[in-house]
Design a protein around this motif. Structure first.
Motif, short mmCIF file in Angstrom:
data_model
loop_
_atom_site.label_atom_id
_atom_site.label_comp_id
_atom_site.label_asym_id
_atom_site.label_seq_id
_atom_site.Cartn_x
_atom_site.Cartn_y
_atom_site.Cartn_z
N PRO A 270 12.95 21.25 -6.98
CA PRO A 270 12.26 22.09 -8.09
C PRO A 270 10.90 22.72 -8.17
CG PRO A 270 12.17 20.11 -8.97
CD PRO A 270 12.88 19.81 -7.54
N ARG A 271 10.29 22.26 -7.14
CA ARG A 271 8.94 22.65 -6.94
C ARG A 271 8.75 23.80 -5.99
NH1 ARG A 271 7.62 17.29 -5.29
NH2 ARG A 271 9.81 17.41 -5.07
N ASN B 6 6.96 24.51 -3.32
CA ASN B 6 6.00 23.72 -2.46
C ASN B 6 6.45 23.87 -0.92
OD1 ASN B 6 7.64 21.76 -2.61
ND2 ASN B 6 6.27 20.16 -3.46
N TRP B 7 6.03 22.72 -0.26
CA TRP B 7 6.05 22.64 1.33
C TRP B 7 7.61 22.36 1.60
CZ3 TRP B 7 8.16 18.12 2.96
CH2 TRP B 7 7.98 16.97 1.93
N TYR B 8 8.20 21.68 0.42
CA TYR B 8 9.82 21.82 0.83
C TYR B 8 10.46 22.92 1.67
CZ TYR B 8 10.70 16.99 -0.96
OH TYR B 8 10.56 15.57 -1.36
N TYR B 9 10.12 24.14 0.91
CA TYR B 9 10.79 25.20 1.77
C TYR B 9 10.01 25.92 3.09
CZ TYR B 9 13.33 24.95 -2.63
OH TYR B 9 14.23 24.27 -3.73
N SER B 10 8.71 25.21 3.30
CA SER B 10 8.07 25.82 4.18
C SER B 10 8.51 25.31 6.00
CB SER B 10 6.75 25.71 4.13
OG SER B 10 6.33 24.35 4.37
N ARG B 11 7.70 25.85 6.99
CA ARG B 11 8.11 25.27 8.24
C ARG B 11 7.65 23.68 8.32
NH1 ARG B 11 7.14 30.77 9.22
NH2 ARG B 11 9.15 31.67 10.09
N GLU B 12 6.65 23.17 7.71
CA GLU B 12 6.17 22.37 7.45
C GLU B 12 7.26 20.96 7.34
OE1 GLU B 12 2.87 19.39 5.13
OE2 GLU B 12 3.16 21.52 4.55
N ARG C 238 13.53 32.95 -2.81
CA ARG C 238 14.16 31.99 -4.04
C ARG C 238 12.94 32.10 -5.08
NH1 ARG C 238 17.21 27.02 -3.55
NH2 ARG C 238 17.82 27.49 -1.70
N ARG C 239 13.66 31.74 -6.27
CA ARG C 239 12.94 31.28 -7.57
C ARG C 239 13.17 29.76 -7.90
NH1 ARG C 239 13.79 35.23 -10.11
NH2 ARG C 239 11.65 36.41 -10.47
N CYS C 240 11.98 29.14 -7.85
CA CYS C 240 12.32 27.63 -8.15
C CYS C 240 12.13 27.21 -9.61
CB CYS C 240 11.27 26.83 -7.36
SG CYS C 240 11.48 27.19 -5.74
N LEU C 241 12.58 26.25 -10.02
CA LEU C 241 12.71 25.67 -11.51
C LEU C 241 10.93 25.59 -12.01
CD1 LEU C 241 15.40 23.20 -11.33
CD2 LEU C 241 15.76 25.47 -12.07
N GLY D 13 0.94 -1.14 0.03
CA GLY D 13 0.05 0.00 -0.11
C GLY D 13 0.81 1.28 -0.07
N VAL D 14 0.79 2.29 -0.94
CA VAL D 14 1.48 3.50 -1.13
C VAL D 14 0.73 4.38 -0.53
CG1 VAL D 14 2.60 5.02 -2.81
CG2 VAL D 14 2.54 2.43 -3.20
N LEU D 15 1.21 5.18 0.58
CA LEU D 15 0.76 6.27 1.48
C LEU D 15 1.46 7.51 0.98
CD1 LEU D 15 -1.05 7.34 3.47
CD2 LEU D 15 0.60 6.51 5.30
N GLY D 16 0.75 8.03 0.08
CA GLY D 16 1.26 9.31 -0.45
C GLY D 16 1.65 9.20 -1.90
N CYS D 17 1.07 10.06 -2.67
CA CYS D 17 1.12 9.81 -4.24
C CYS D 17 1.65 10.95 -4.99
CB CYS D 17 -0.22 9.40 -4.85
SG CYS D 17 -1.17 7.82 -3.90
N GLY D 18 2.55 11.61 -4.17
CA GLY D 18 3.20 12.70 -4.94
C GLY D 18 4.33 12.28 -6.00
N MET D 19 5.55 13.01 -6.04
CA MET D 19 6.42 12.83 -6.97
C MET D 19 7.28 11.33 -6.54
SD MET D 19 10.04 14.86 -7.93
CE MET D 19 10.73 14.27 -6.48
N ILE D 20 7.68 11.13 -5.12
CA ILE D 20 8.19 10.01 -4.96
C ILE D 20 7.22 8.86 -4.90
CG2 ILE D 20 9.55 8.85 -2.96
CD1 ILE D 20 11.20 11.28 -4.25
#
Length: 362
Positions: A159-160, A162-168, A207-210, A8-15
């Motif tokens: 490159p995105r 999104n949340w990668y750069y947030s406090r989350e 930051r400007r992302c790709l 079972g795959v929990l999370g269906c984003g890029m990874i």
């Protein structure tokens, strides 16, 4: 014939999507369910694995009787909670890095793994053919006694926008990319540092992302650790999200030569007086003659899924080394800049490289 591991795959984003694509090519695994709170993500996942059952929340996935193991691909701050919940539900679990975002979480994960009779595979994996090849070269004495280690993973940043750069995300490269650089160094040396110093900084605010998006960054974008071993050797481990050119490598410098492993391309360069015993070709390194060794490459998600299948088949946890790596990073992240208290050594780790200098003249 052994039944395939039902995943079972929990999370269906890029990874998660990368795992879904590779799962078709992995013997002994079958995706039976996917889970995402977002309908568009579920639809995309089902296009990659149409026979899977779709769930909109974690509880439904964990209660699914057609799932043997959970692949945790959620945002970083949820990894530990999701993995512990999977263990509590009686599922095996493969946890993407970081396996925890705090020392408290890491303690909780290790206790849950010890409490439940289920297999935990925690990333990053350190049992990799490339590291074994480097260890064999060091064991042959081709560069003499290893004196200094450098392990780096530098990228422009995710490159995105999104949340990668947030406090989350809790932290930037410290939790996302540094675990790779540190885990392979520790696996290669097989030694526990006697001392460590951490440095955590932020160089980019806006930051400007790709993907064209712009944001105000809320996490650090550079972390390095200086490690010292009882035998006197030192190691520098670093990961940055600031540099325009991605680099991912491990260098060992010895008394009579050097070894460089290009971790992305699975290539080894050796500068030494004598050629390696392994099949090799002529090459250059920093405009000097070298011996080149090309290693077979494999998709990383394919490697991880294969490791999960093998671990479940042999009922073997792959947690101790990753937990030690994360404990060292999390301690350094809490310290921010300065001396780090080195945690206890990972249990059961067998050294790949003998760092003892001995009594010979060097």
């Amino acid at each position: 014939m052994t039944a395939p591991l039902r995943l079972g795959v929990l999370g269906c984003g890029m990874i998660g999507s990368a795992y879904l694509r590779q799962a078709h090519a992995v013997d002994g695994v079958r995706v039976t369910a996917i889970c995402s709170p977002t309908a568009s993500s579920r639809d995309s996942a089902l296009r990659l694995w149409p026979t899977a059952r779709a769930h909109g929340d974690r509880s439904a996935l964990l209660d699914d009787p057609a799932v043997d193991a959970i692949l945790v691909c959620t945002p970083h701050a949820h990894h530990c909670t999701d993995a512990v919940a999977a263990l509590e539900a009686g599922k095996h679990v493969l946890i993407e890095k970081p396996i925890a975002t705090s020392l408290r979480e890491l303690d909780e994960l290790e206790l849950a793994a010890a409490r439940h009779d289920r297999v935990v595979v925690a990333l990053p994996l350190v049992d990799r053919p490339a590291l074994t090849a480097v260890a064999d070269l060091l064991g042959s004495g081709i560069i003499g006694a290893p004196m200094e280690f450098t392990s780096m993973l530098d990228v422009p940043g995710p490159p995105r926008s999104n949340w990668y750069y947030s406090r989350e995300a809790v932290a930037g490269p410290a939790l996302d990319t540094l675990p790779y650089a540190l885990s392979r160094l520790l696996a290669l040396t097989g030694a526990t540092p006697s001392a460590a110093t951490a440095s955590v900084t932020q160089a980019i605010r806006h930051r400007r992302c790709l993907d064209g998006g712009t944001l105000t960054q809320q996490v650090e974008d550079h972390m390095s650790m200086q490690l010292t071993f009882l035998t006197g050797q030192q190691a520098l481990v670093k990961s940055s999200w600031c540099l325009h050119r991605p680099e991912d490598y491990l260098i060992v410098r010895g008394r009579s030569g050097d070894i460089r492993l290009d971790c992305w391309r699975n290539r080894i360069l050796v500068r030494s007086r004598t050629p390696p015993e392994q099949p090799h070709h002529t090459a250059t390194w920093e405009d000097t003659p070298a011996f080149g060794i090309d290693l077979p490459s494999a998709d990383p998600e394919h490697v991880k899924l294969t490791a999960l299948v093998a671990a479940v088949a042999t009922h073997t946890n792959i947690l101790a080394e990753s937990a030690f790596t994360m404990r060292l990073i999390l301690t350094g992240l809490a310290t921010h800049t300065g001396a780090v208290k080195v945690p206890p050594a990972a249990g059961g780790a067998q050294p790949l490289v003998d760092l003892r200098i001995g009594q010979e003249y060097l």
